[in-house]
Design an enzyme around this catalytic site. Structure first.
Site, PDB file in Angstrom:
ATOM      1  N   GLN A 507       0.814  -1.206   0.000  1.00  0.00           N
ATOM      2  CA  GLN A 507       0.000   0.000   0.000  1.00  0.00           C
ATOM      3  C   GLN A 507       0.854   1.266   0.000  1.00  0.00           C
ATOM      4  OE1 GLN A 507      -2.926   0.761  -0.642  1.00  0.00           O
ATOM      5  NE2 GLN A 507      -2.945   2.900   0.005  1.00  0.00           N
ATOM      6  N   GLU A 508       1.939   1.244   0.754  1.00  0.00           N
ATOM      7  CA  GLU A 508       2.763   2.445   0.885  1.00  0.00           C
ATOM      8  C   GLU A 508       3.473   2.806  -0.412  1.00  0.00           C
ATOM      9  OE1 GLU A 508       3.436   4.707   3.204  1.00  0.00           O
ATOM     10  OE2 GLU A 508       2.081   3.943   4.736  1.00  0.00           O
ATOM     11  N   SER A 509       4.052   1.829  -1.089  1.00  0.00           N
ATOM     12  CA  SER A 509       4.919   2.121  -2.239  1.00  0.00           C
ATOM     13  C   SER A 509       4.556   1.333  -3.478  1.00  0.00           C
ATOM     14  CB  SER A 509       6.374   1.806  -1.877  1.00  0.00           C
ATOM     15  OG  SER A 509       6.540   0.394  -1.716  1.00  0.00           O
ATOM     16  N   TYR A 614      -7.015   3.432   3.165  1.00  0.00           N
ATOM     17  CA  TYR A 614      -5.721   2.825   3.493  1.00  0.00           C
ATOM     18  C   TYR A 614      -5.913   1.579   4.358  1.00  0.00           C
ATOM     19  CZ  TYR A 614      -0.942   2.608   5.432  1.00  0.00           C
ATOM     20  OH  TYR A 614       0.310   2.210   5.832  1.00  0.00           O
TER      21      TYR A 614
END
Length: 663
Positions: A507-509, A614
């Site tokens: 999810q972050e990158s 998120y």
């Protein structure tokens, strides 16, 4: 050609300085070595060796990058033929646009505007626009002929570059600025710009309208002033109403209850259009709903929000309010009124089914849940867990015709991107890749590009590229398992499931070890350099600078330690911990008092859309990675069997609990 390149490299290898030593160890081909040597020779002014090396690289994909650097030294009108030839020859490369822009800048610096206009697209730069207009005025064009272009440049909610001042002065001196033109800019500035610019624009308004400037300035400084009974003089309701709307929208996101009272006191003081009222009431409802204020439910029951039935965000917060209050019958009624695209969303189908279940309509509910349980997404996994069915991965590898794959693989942009990627020129590699995507129209070609990027280890580019084609079921490309050993190793160190660490990275990158965010976070788990400095000392992690965060094993250790900290701070509640990783602990502490609810409802009621989405994605990705690793994961059981929020001792429920804690 390759043999020639090898001979030249052998004779010029000493030209490559020690700064390239680590790079040379990483590259594999003679052409890459020759390219690096050519760059070095050109930088050092050794043109004899440079030309030898360059001539050996005419068939090498990065040959145009050498030509580009040469042409940057020759940006003059007498070299237009070479510049034009490059732009035409390499029009499929971002280098063409970059060279063109550099030439434009050089022409502007030399005030060669007649030539510049042949290359420049009006509207790309306010500074250049004004320089060209100024040139036209000096060469006989009239203000009247250019007035429309000048007005477009002037009518923005900010100050323009100093190059615009002479043009604007001539335009203003000609009497072109009337009240309507000035108020258009004033209105935009009131909403988006500075108080200083508002005061400047006052001089262009009609005298009997200038009182509005003082009202706007006061409202921007302190929106609460609109509650003063004497604030609005009532001279011109059409000018005063936007101030009330602006102030109310600002107040709404502060003290919600106070804002609602101010609205009741002020809404009838000046005439408002229906659109004005709707704009304020929409904002007030959203603000009240995010903090679970009782008035949000009252407003919903009044039917005052029915006018927003096509508004996705309003409907989401209607749902959240109704879920918090267990208003299952109303949820069913609302569902029947929704536009068909919203009814068909997994979110609304799931909650409609839960409403039916709570109303005893088990057969209809079960049918919908069974259909959802076949899907690989947040609501599908909730449905499957409710039905005690296994979660589905639904992997179907993308099927690309060999001729399509070969065509994409052999395209000039992809070849250049590959070389740049291997040379760690990631920004230029991304530029070439974006250009390639612009050139492709068929989904099969985009899917081929995604598979190629994945095969290089450019995982985030593979994920983003395949998403552009709308193909969602190749879980090898969409959910890579690279660096698995590092995740498993760190998971043991921090006592967290490896699938959680991998889900956060996804999810972050988008699983990109080389990703750098606009905020300056680096790598797979998007670690900030300031955090890395602290953690390198605290946990004895090797770290010499931000570039180390692009190394997967270092980034995974840093990010895992940070998630460990958040998990400890948030009482080992995986929802709180994941939300804190995204939005910070202080935000979650602010949201907790908004009420205690079943965890799936608490997630649906997270005030920030970004964090709400998120959490849903991280929990889903965590479950997907558990399936890919072949391990058990109780994420969705936790979501369905616990409660979250509230101001009691249960704020931070332990994630190991499989049932709601007793408080």
């Amino acid at each position: 050609m390759r043999a020639t390149a090898n001979l030249i490299i052998a004779s010029t290898i000493s030209l490559i300085s020690l700064t390239f030593s680590s790079k040379i160890q990483a590259v594999n081909s003679s052409e890459q070595l020759a390219f690096l040597a050519a760059e070095k020779a050109f930088a050092n002014g050794d043109l004899t060796n440079y030309r030898k090396l360059k001539n050996s690289l005419k068939d090498y994909p990065l040959y145009p990058y050498l030509e580009y650097k040469e042409l940057l030294k020759k940006l003059d009108v007498q070299n237009r033929a070479e510049i034009d030839s490059f732009i035409v020859t390499y029009n499929d490369s971002p280098l063409a646009d970059r060279l063109k822009q550099q030439f434009i800048n050089q022409l502007a610096a030399k005030k060669q505007y007649d030539v510049l206009e042949q290359y420049y697209n009006y509207g790309d730069s306010a500074s250049l626009d004004c320089q060209i207009l100024s040139h036209k005025l000096k060469n006989g064009s009239t203000i009247k002929a250019l007035s429309s272009d000048i007005e477009d440049l002037w009518s923005v909610p900010k100050s323009q570059p100093k190059e615009c001042d002479p043009v604007f002065k001539k335009w203003i001196d000609s009497g072109a600025v009337n009240h309507n033109i000035a108020y258009h800019r004033f209105y935009r500035t009131a909403h988006e710009g500075s108080i200083g610019l508002l005061k400047y624009l006052e001089r262009f308004l009609d005298r009997d309208k200038r009182y509005i400037v003082d009202l706007w300035v006061k409202a921007k400084k302190n929106p609460g002033v609109v509650n003063r009974r004497s604030f609005f003089p009532g001279k011109d309701p059409n000018l005063e109403a936007p101030i009330l709307v602006f102030a109310m929208k600002r107040l709404a996101w502060g003290d919600r209850d106070k804002a609602y009272k101010v609205w009741l006191h002020t809404k009838n003081r000046i005439p408002l259009t229906k659109d004005h009222e709707d704009e304020v009431e929409r904002t007030l409802f959203l603000a009240l709903a995010t903090e679970n204020k009782p008035k949000a439910l009252d407003w919903l029951d009044d039917g005052n929000l029915n006018k927003f039935i096509t508004d996705d965000l309003v409907n989401h917060w209607k749902l959240a309010v109704l879920l918090r209050n267990e208003r299952w019958e109303t949820i069913k009624e609302l569902y029947t009124l929704l536009p068909i695209n919203q009814q068909q969303s997994n979110q609304w189908q799931y909650w409609h089914a839960i409403a039916q279940q709570n109303l005893g309509e088990n057969e209809a509910s079960s049918l919908t849940l069974k259909l959802l349980a076949e899907k690989r997404d947040y609501y599908g996994y909730l449905a499957a867990t409710r039905l005690k069915q296994p979660l589905k991965l639904n992997h179907v590898a993308v099927n690309i015709p060999p001729e399509v794959f070969k065509k994409v693989e052999n395209s000039a942009n992809v070849k250049r991107a590959k070389e740049l990627f291997e040379l760690e020129r990631y920004i230029n590699a991304s530029r070439e890749w974006r250009k390639q995507l612009q050139l492709m129209s068929a989904d099969a070609e985009t899917q081929a590009a995604a598979k190629i990027a994945h095969s290089w280890g450019w995982y985030n580019q593979g994920i983003l590229t395949i998403a552009k084609s709308g193909y969602w079921d190749d879980t090898e490309i969409r959910f890579p398992t690279a660096f698995k050993d590092s995740y498993i190793k760190m998971a043991k160190k921090v006592n967290l499931p490896p699938q959680w660490l991998m889900g956060v990275s996804r999810q972050e990158s988008a699983y990109g070890p080389l990703a750098v965010s606009p905020a300056g976070a680096y790598g797979l788990m998007q670690v900030m350099p300031a955090t890395a400095k602290v953690y390198s000392k605290k946990f004895n992690i090797p770290y010499t600078g931000r570039r180390d965060l692009l190394k997967p094993h270092i980034n995974i250790e840093m990010g895992s330690r940070y998630l460990e900290l958040r998990n400890e701070q948030m009482g080992e509640n995986p929802i709180y911990a994941s939300a804190a990783y995204n939005a910070g602990k202080h935000r979650i502490d602010q949201w907790i008092p908004f009420g205690r609810h079943p965890t799936e409802i608490w997630i649906e009621s997270i005030p920030y859309t970004e964090t709400r989405d998120y959490i849903k994605k991280v929990m889903t990705y965590r479950a997907i990675y558990a399936l890919k690793l072949g391990v058990d994961d109780d994420t969705f059981s936790y979501i369905l069997n616990t409660e979250t929020g509230g101001n009691d001792s249960c704020n931070y429920a332990n994630a190991s609990n499989s049932a709601s804690p007793t408080c």
